[in-house]
Design a protein around this motif. Sequence first.
Motif, PDB file in Angstrom:
ATOM      1  N   ASP A 108      -6.830   0.445  -3.006  1.00 56.06           N
ATOM      2  CA  ASP A 108      -5.995   0.445  -1.428  1.00 56.06           C
ATOM      3  C   ASP A 108      -4.828  -0.200  -1.536  1.00 56.06           C
ATOM      4  O   ASP A 108      -3.904   0.128  -0.417  1.00 56.06           O
ATOM      5  CB  ASP A 108      -6.838  -0.107  -0.581  1.00 56.06           C
ATOM      6  CG  ASP A 108      -8.462   0.832  -0.627  1.00 56.06           C
ATOM      7  OD1 ASP A 108      -8.527   1.681  -0.198  1.00 56.06           O
ATOM      8  OD2 ASP A 108      -9.453   0.135  -1.174  1.00 56.06           O
TER       9      ASP A 108
ATOM     10  N   VAL B  41      -4.509   2.076   5.692  1.00 56.03           N
ATOM     11  CA  VAL B  41      -4.175   0.807   5.696  1.00 56.03           C
ATOM     12  C   VAL B  41      -3.002   0.193   6.556  1.00 56.03           C
ATOM     13  O   VAL B  41      -2.182   0.345   6.128  1.00 56.03           O
ATOM     14  CB  VAL B  41      -4.537   0.176   4.257  1.00 56.03           C
ATOM     15  CG1 VAL B  41      -4.370  -1.479   4.338  1.00 56.03           C
ATOM     16  CG2 VAL B  41      -5.588   0.501   3.428  1.00 56.03           C
TER      17      VAL B  41
ATOM     18  N   GLY C 165      -4.601   6.966  -5.638  1.00 56.95           N
ATOM     19  CA  GLY C 165      -5.497   6.450  -4.501  1.00 56.95           C
ATOM     20  C   GLY C 165      -6.869   5.928  -5.089  1.00 56.95           C
ATOM     21  O   GLY C 165      -7.740   6.062  -4.334  1.00 56.95           O
TER      22      GLY C 165
ATOM     23  N   SER D  75      -0.822   5.717   3.745  1.00 57.05           N
ATOM     24  CA  SER D  75      -2.180   4.967   3.689  1.00 57.05           C
ATOM     25  C   SER D  75      -2.498   4.618   4.863  1.00 57.05           C
ATOM     26  O   SER D  75      -1.810   4.449   5.936  1.00 57.05           O
ATOM     27  CB  SER D  75      -1.989   3.631   3.016  1.00 57.05           C
ATOM     28  OG  SER D  75      -3.333   2.955   2.740  1.00 57.05           O
TER      29      SER D  75
ATOM     30  N   GLY E 206     -12.351  -3.269   0.781  1.00 55.01           N
ATOM     31  CA  GLY E 206     -11.740  -2.255  -0.062  1.00 55.01           C
ATOM     32  C   GLY E 206     -11.199  -2.798  -1.579  1.00 55.01           C
ATOM     33  O   GLY E 206     -11.793  -3.845  -1.991  1.00 55.01           O
ATOM     34  N   LYS E 207     -10.250  -2.176  -2.119  1.00 51.18           N
ATOM     35  CA  LYS E 207      -9.749  -2.518  -3.592  1.00 51.18           C
ATOM     36  C   LYS E 207      -8.368  -3.102  -3.588  1.00 51.18           C
ATOM     37  O   LYS E 207      -7.385  -2.355  -3.219  1.00 51.18           O
ATOM     38  CB  LYS E 207     -10.170  -1.310  -4.432  1.00 51.18           C
ATOM     39  CG  LYS E 207     -11.500  -0.860  -4.556  1.00 51.18           C
ATOM     40  CD  LYS E 207     -11.742   0.194  -5.589  1.00 51.18           C
ATOM     41  CE  LYS E 207     -13.342   0.699  -5.830  1.00 51.18           C
ATOM     42  NZ  LYS E 207     -13.308   1.804  -6.905  1.00 51.18           N
TER      43      LYS E 207
ATOM     44  N   THR F  22       0.900  -1.135  -0.121  1.00 53.71           N
ATOM     45  CA  THR F  22      -0.062   0.047   0.157  1.00 53.71           C
ATOM     46  C   THR F  22       0.935   1.186  -0.091  1.00 53.71           C
ATOM     47  O   THR F  22       2.171   1.066   0.150  1.00 53.71           O
ATOM     48  CB  THR F  22      -0.982  -0.080   1.182  1.00 53.71           C
ATOM     49  OG1 THR F  22      -1.942   1.109   1.084  1.00 53.71           O
ATOM     50  CG2 THR F  22      -0.174   0.160   2.696  1.00 53.71           C
TER      51      THR F  22
ATOM     52  N   ASP G 251      -7.280  -5.190   6.851  1.00 51.67           N
ATOM     53  CA  ASP G 251      -8.041  -3.976   6.544  1.00 51.67           C
ATOM     54  C   ASP G 251      -8.619  -3.806   5.165  1.00 51.67           C
ATOM     55  O   ASP G 251      -9.464  -2.974   4.823  1.00 51.67           O
ATOM     56  CB  ASP G 251      -7.198  -2.912   6.892  1.00 51.67           C
ATOM     57  CG  ASP G 251      -6.599  -2.818   8.434  1.00 51.67           C
ATOM     58  OD1 ASP G 251      -7.389  -3.406   9.287  1.00 51.67           O
ATOM     59  OD2 ASP G 251      -5.720  -1.972   8.868  1.00 51.67           O
ATOM     60  N   LEU G 252      -7.998  -4.672   4.142  1.00 52.87           N
ATOM     61  CA  LEU G 252      -8.453  -4.814   2.872  1.00 52.87           C
ATOM     62  C   LEU G 252     -10.036  -5.160   2.470  1.00 52.87           C
ATOM     63  O   LEU G 252     -10.639  -4.838   1.696  1.00 52.87           O
ATOM     64  CB  LEU G 252      -7.624  -5.459   1.763  1.00 52.87           C
ATOM     65  CG  LEU G 252      -6.138  -4.864   1.752  1.00 52.87           C
ATOM     66  CD1 LEU G 252      -5.303  -5.638   0.886  1.00 52.87           C
ATOM     67  CD2 LEU G 252      -6.124  -3.340   1.182  1.00 52.87           C
TER      68      LEU G 252
ATOM     69  N   LEU H 252      -2.492   2.787  -7.615  1.00 54.74           N
ATOM     70  CA  LEU H 252      -2.461   2.995  -6.138  1.00 54.74           C
ATOM     71  C   LEU H 252      -1.827   4.139  -5.743  1.00 54.74           C
ATOM     72  O   LEU H 252      -2.166   4.779  -4.764  1.00 54.74           O
ATOM     73  CB  LEU H 252      -1.446   1.780  -5.893  1.00 54.74           C
ATOM     74  CG  LEU H 252      -1.005   1.769  -4.308  1.00 54.74           C
ATOM     75  CD1 LEU H 252      -2.233   1.469  -3.294  1.00 54.74           C
ATOM     76  CD2 LEU H 252       0.082   0.661  -4.049  1.00 54.74           C
TER      77      LEU H 252
END
Length: 286
Positions: free
Chosen positions: A205, A143, A202, A141, A152-153, A137, A148-149, A199
């Motif tokens: 993630d 994250v 933004g 970030s 998310g993406k 990441t 934590d993903l 990434l």
Amino acid sequence: MKCSVSDRTRRRRWQVALLGVVSMALVACGGGGNAAATGAAASCGPLTEPQVVKLGVNPGAQDLVTFVMQEQGFAEKHNLRLEVNSFQNPAALHAAIGQQAVDVGFGGLTAMATARQQGRGTMIFDVLTSPSNVVVTRADSDVQSFSDLRGGKLGVFGGRSSATFAITAVVAKEKYGIESLEREVDVIEGPDAAVLGLLDEGNIDAALIGTTATVQAMLSGKYRVLSDISEDYQSTFGKLPGHVLAATTDDYAESHCGVLNAFSSALDDTVAFIQSDPNVWTDYAN
């Protein structure tokens, strides 16, 4: 067609920075096959004359191995003339192997096993192990952990069908509690440069990236590692995972056993050289 495969006395695990190779060789392939392939190419003995091999590669460790094999003359030493075909992602190379668009290709373990189950006749004759891939990441970030993903993406360089993604999904489940990486995370497929660009902007993630991109990303200082796939797998299961392998098809092996043995020998020489010469990484980068 059946080929007996043995772990010959020269089988050994090479630890080459980001790469490990376990060499195996076909020792009894015969009968039938392509009538155009005769002599040492069809037998399992050393090649007595040059043989052309269409080799499929992706960017990363396999590309490094191919570079060294050619630059240092190891392919020529074993009477191989490599016609290298580069593919931008594993899925394209997997298809080329199954369709016999290449003679030999570096493919993912799961993809080759699936292709064989589907009747495409793919077979393994050399194995590249221990994926040198990370999930990163941005350094700034929010994250903090792979877990934590969830929701998310995640950008993925090799696609959902790649061995790397399959191993990452196992790590996500067993170590980070993400039951299904494909369902609980929005997976965005693309080449390394594309997912790292997303990434940086933004738009995602985190990113699962290839071998070369991993080295470049770590050197840049722009990213933070959420998971080193091999380390996490080993800490969870006590051993390194199978990853990328050298594959061909039954039809090709039937009539080119000598070629496959020569390729394995050239690969052994190549990895030994990479172990002994740290300058190879600089030469490759240039």
